[in-house]
Design an enzyme around this catalytic site. Structure first.
Site, mmCIF file in Angstrom:
data_model
loop_
_atom_site.group_PDB
_atom_site.id
_atom_site.type_symbol
_atom_site.label_atom_id
_atom_site.label_comp_id
_atom_site.label_asym_id
_atom_site.label_seq_id
_atom_site.Cartn_x
_atom_site.Cartn_y
_atom_site.Cartn_z
ATOM 1 N N GLU A 86 -12.815 -14.137 -58.025
ATOM 2 C CA GLU A 86 -13.227 -14.492 -56.667
ATOM 3 C C GLU A 86 -14.270 -13.529 -56.119
ATOM 4 O O GLU A 86 -14.267 -12.355 -56.474
ATOM 5 C CB GLU A 86 -12.043 -14.357 -55.712
ATOM 6 N N CYS A 130 -5.342 -7.916 -62.452
ATOM 7 C CA CYS A 130 -5.245 -6.463 -62.274
ATOM 8 C C CYS A 130 -3.951 -5.987 -62.909
ATOM 9 O O CYS A 130 -2.925 -6.651 -62.818
ATOM 10 C CB CYS A 130 -5.262 -6.104 -60.791
ATOM 11 N N CYS A 176 0.554 -3.615 -57.826
ATOM 12 C CA CYS A 176 0.966 -3.236 -56.470
ATOM 13 C C CYS A 176 1.808 -4.363 -55.872
ATOM 14 O O CYS A 176 1.472 -5.539 -56.018
ATOM 15 C CB CYS A 176 -0.257 -2.957 -55.600
ATOM 16 N N GLY A 219 -8.938 -6.843 -59.024
ATOM 17 C CA GLY A 219 -9.068 -5.807 -60.040
ATOM 18 C C GLY A 219 -9.217 -4.401 -59.492
ATOM 19 O O GLY A 219 -9.502 -4.192 -58.321
ATOM 20 N N GLU A 220 -8.991 -3.441 -60.383
ATOM 21 C CA GLU A 220 -9.105 -2.029 -60.035
ATOM 22 C C GLU A 220 -10.388 -1.496 -60.693
ATOM 23 O O GLU A 220 -10.426 -1.257 -61.909
ATOM 24 C CB GLU A 220 -7.847 -1.280 -60.521
ATOM 25 N N SER A 228 -13.587 0.485 -54.017
ATOM 26 C CA SER A 228 -12.228 0.657 -53.494
ATOM 27 C C SER A 228 -11.265 0.884 -54.653
ATOM 28 O O SER A 228 -11.311 0.174 -55.656
ATOM 29 C CB SER A 228 -11.823 -0.594 -52.717
ATOM 30 N N SER A 277 -7.163 2.879 -51.229
ATOM 31 C CA SER A 277 -6.045 2.061 -50.756
ATOM 32 C C SER A 277 -4.831 2.977 -50.683
ATOM 33 O O SER A 277 -4.152 3.197 -51.679
ATOM 34 C CB SER A 277 -5.810 0.899 -51.725
ATOM 35 N N HIS A 287 -2.107 3.130 -48.043
ATOM 36 C CA HIS A 287 -0.949 2.280 -47.714
ATOM 37 C C HIS A 287 0.356 3.018 -47.446
ATOM 38 O O HIS A 287 1.298 2.393 -46.936
ATOM 39 C CB HIS A 287 -0.715 1.202 -48.775
ATOM 40 N N CYS A 333 -7.341 -10.577 -51.066
ATOM 41 C CA CYS A 333 -7.337 -10.240 -52.480
ATOM 42 C C CYS A 333 -6.448 -11.136 -53.360
ATOM 43 O O CYS A 333 -5.228 -11.117 -53.236
ATOM 44 C CB CYS A 333 -6.855 -8.784 -52.547
HETATM 45 N N1 SAH Z 1 -7.923 -2.436 -56.666
HETATM 46 C C1 SAH Z 1 -8.694 -1.932 -55.610
HETATM 47 C C2 SAH Z 1 -9.682 -2.918 -55.039
HETATM 48 C C3 SAH Z 1 -9.210 -4.327 -54.801
HETATM 49 S S1 SAH Z 1 -7.947 -4.616 -53.601
HETATM 50 C C4 SAH Z 1 -7.815 -1.403 -54.514
HETATM 51 O O1 SAH Z 1 -6.635 -1.703 -54.507
HETATM 52 O O2 SAH Z 1 -8.315 -0.668 -53.686
HETATM 53 C C5 SAH Z 1 -8.793 -4.704 -52.082
HETATM 54 C C6 SAH Z 1 -7.935 -4.333 -50.856
HETATM 55 O O3 SAH Z 1 -7.041 -5.410 -50.471
HETATM 56 C C7 SAH Z 1 -7.072 -3.120 -51.107
HETATM 57 O O4 SAH Z 1 -7.197 -2.197 -50.056
HETATM 58 C C8 SAH Z 1 -5.697 -3.740 -51.132
HETATM 59 O O5 SAH Z 1 -4.752 -2.797 -50.823
HETATM 60 C C9 SAH Z 1 -5.802 -4.847 -50.120
HETATM 61 N N2 SAH Z 1 -4.731 -5.831 -50.195
HETATM 62 C C10 SAH Z 1 -4.153 -6.341 -51.296
HETATM 63 N N3 SAH Z 1 -3.176 -7.197 -50.968
HETATM 64 C C11 SAH Z 1 -3.145 -7.254 -49.613
HETATM 65 C C12 SAH Z 1 -2.355 -7.979 -48.661
HETATM 66 N N4 SAH Z 1 -1.408 -8.805 -49.072
HETATM 67 N N5 SAH Z 1 -2.595 -7.793 -47.357
HETATM 68 C C13 SAH Z 1 -3.569 -6.958 -46.941
HETATM 69 N N6 SAH Z 1 -4.350 -6.235 -47.780
HETATM 70 C C14 SAH Z 1 -4.135 -6.382 -49.106
HETATM 71 FE FE1 SF4 Z 2 -4.830 -4.141 -58.235
HETATM 72 FE FE2 SF4 Z 2 -5.856 -3.280 -55.913
HETATM 73 FE FE3 SF4 Z 2 -4.152 -5.357 -55.965
HETATM 74 FE FE4 SF4 Z 2 -3.252 -2.918 -56.481
HETATM 75 S S1 SF4 Z 2 -4.124 -3.630 -54.537
HETATM 76 S S2 SF4 Z 2 -2.762 -4.757 -57.656
HETATM 77 S S3 SF4 Z 2 -4.976 -2.025 -57.562
HETATM 78 S S4 SF4 Z 2 -6.185 -5.286 -56.887
#
Ligand code: SAH
Ligand code: SF4
Length: 369
Positions: free
Chosen positions: A98, A118, A122, A169-170, A199, A222, A224, A341
């Site tokens: 995406e 990924c 998480c 993805g990471e 990120s 990220s 959190h 995401c």
């Molecule tokens: N893997 C990297 C980049 C992609 S995720 C990372 O985790 O930083 C992009 C962002 O979307 C991250 O900050 C992630 O924590 C956030 N994200 C993922 N799932 C989410 C959700 N359900 N609600 C809000 N933010 C979310």
């Molecule tokens: Fe992967 Fe980022 Fe989602 Fe964690 S938050 S699973 S690192 S895409």
């Protein structure tokens, strides 16, 4: 049979130039052909070599025999009522990734994917639950930008001004493709380094590598959770690279100079929004002068969590502000099109539409607590 063609989208501009120069010399063509092709690739963003209309047909054919522009096809385009546009791209082997275009007053931001799926798992993230499919190549990362920019031009948008690696993805576990993709987007397509944000969930060796780069690419973490125990329940990587180690790497990144770090903090009701955590978050942010984005959690199909209440988010904001930390509450964009995401892809896969197959229920995902 292996495709021997070179994908021009995955090469930094100086490599494109060298490859083209060699190609045209062998063909006895004038050297300005190199610039002509570079312009089609990097400025016009043409989807194929046939579209390079100022080259003689014979030259287009010869070029097409040696090089390719590997572009994804749009599987789905979804437009949100708030102007956000999400593309679900189908790659050459059928994988789906995406990207999201987010127009605001002064910017057009593109959020791109660095992997199909990924592996980080998480627990709050739809992409994490769906598991890892494969790495993207640098060309596949860059092609999301090109295809989105073309779509933008065709649909009344201007130039993409900012790029964030916040799709699927990471990025820091795909550094082999990430680093060239950064160079290509910056040097080839002219997106300023300070307008490109990587990120990460905290892949320490990758953060240190990024700190070494001369260009001032930005870093978003990220976070959190400001405490290790809680963080490891949300982010399995915390067990490998602890908050302590992460903060030490961020201090080094900060010292490398000139680049403000952003902390992303997704607020989940009753999970990571206890008032005392705001103070702990302020401590960490102050250490590296980070900018904090508070993001209301976007519910995903795999968890029954809710976003924090508005009052609680405001409480966090005031605690941070009182401590002198710069903070913004992010308005969720594109909720009606699953623009968070991994969500559109997750929906497609659950409804069995995806040709890459797979029921998310059968994939490796984080264990439910
Ligand atoms: N893997 C990297 C980049 C992609 S995720 C990372 O985790 O930083 C992009 C962002 O979307 C991250 O900050 C992630 O924590 C956030 N994200 C993922 N799932 C989410 C959700 N359900 N609600 C809000 N933010 C979310
Ligand atoms: Fe992967 Fe980022 Fe989602 Fe964690 S938050 S699973 S690192 S895409």
């Amino acid at each position: 049979m292996l495709n021997a063609k070179k994908d021009l989208l995955g090469l930094p501009p100086h490599d494109v130039e060298a490859a083209l120069a060699e190609h045209f010399v062998v063909r006895g063509q004038p050297s300005y052909r190199v610039e002509q092709v570079k312009k089609w690739v990097f400025e016009e963003c043409v989807p194929d070599i046939a579209g390079m209309t100022n080259l003689p047909v014979a030259e287009r054919e010869a070029l097409d025999a040696a090089f390719s522009l590997v572009e994804p096809t749009a599987d789905t385009v979804s437009r949100s009522s708030d102007g956000t546009v999400k593309h679900l791209w189908r790659l050459a082997d059928g994988e789906l990734v995406e990207s999201v275009l987010i127009p605001t007053k002064n910017r057009l931001t593109l959020c791109i994917s660095s992997q199909a799926g990924c592996a980080m798992g998480c627990t709050f993230c739809a992409t994490g639950w769906a598991g890892f499919q494969r790495q993207l190549t640098s060309g596949e990362i860059v092609s999301q930008y090109r295809a989105s920019q073309r779509w933008g031009f065709e649909n009344g948008h201007g130039r993409i001004s900012n790029i964030v690696y916040m799709g699927m993805g990471e990025p820091l576990t795909n550094r082999k493709a990430l680093h060239p993709s950064l160079t290509i987007l910056n040097q080839g397509y002219g997106v300023g380094a300070r307008r490109i944000t990587v990120s990460t969930v905290g892949v320490v060796p990758g953060i240190l590598e990024l700190a070494e780069r001369e260009e001032q690419f930005r870093l978003a973490i990220s976070l959190h959770a400001p405490e290790s125990d809680l963080r490891s329940q949300l982010i399995p990587l915390e067990k490998r690279h602890s908050l302590e180690e992460l903060m030490a790497a961020l201090v080094r990144f900060d010292r490398a100079g000139g680049r403000r770090i952003t902390f992303e903090y997704t607020m989940i009701r009753g999970i990571n929004d206890a008032p005392r955590l705001a103070q702990a978050l302020a401590d960490l942010a102050s250490t590296v002068d980070a900018f904090v984005n508070l993001i209301p959690y976007n519910p995903i199909p795999y968890q029954d969590w809710k976003a924090s209440r508005g009052e609680r988010i405001e409480e966090f904001r005031s605690v941070l502000e009182a401590r002198g930390v710069s903070v913004a509450v992010r308005v969720p964009r594109g909720r009606d099109i699953d623009a968070a995401c991994g969500q559109l892809r997750a929906t497609r896969m659950t409804s069995g539409v995806s040709q890459t197959g797979g029921d998310p229920g059968n994939r490796r995902g984080p264990a439910k607590k």
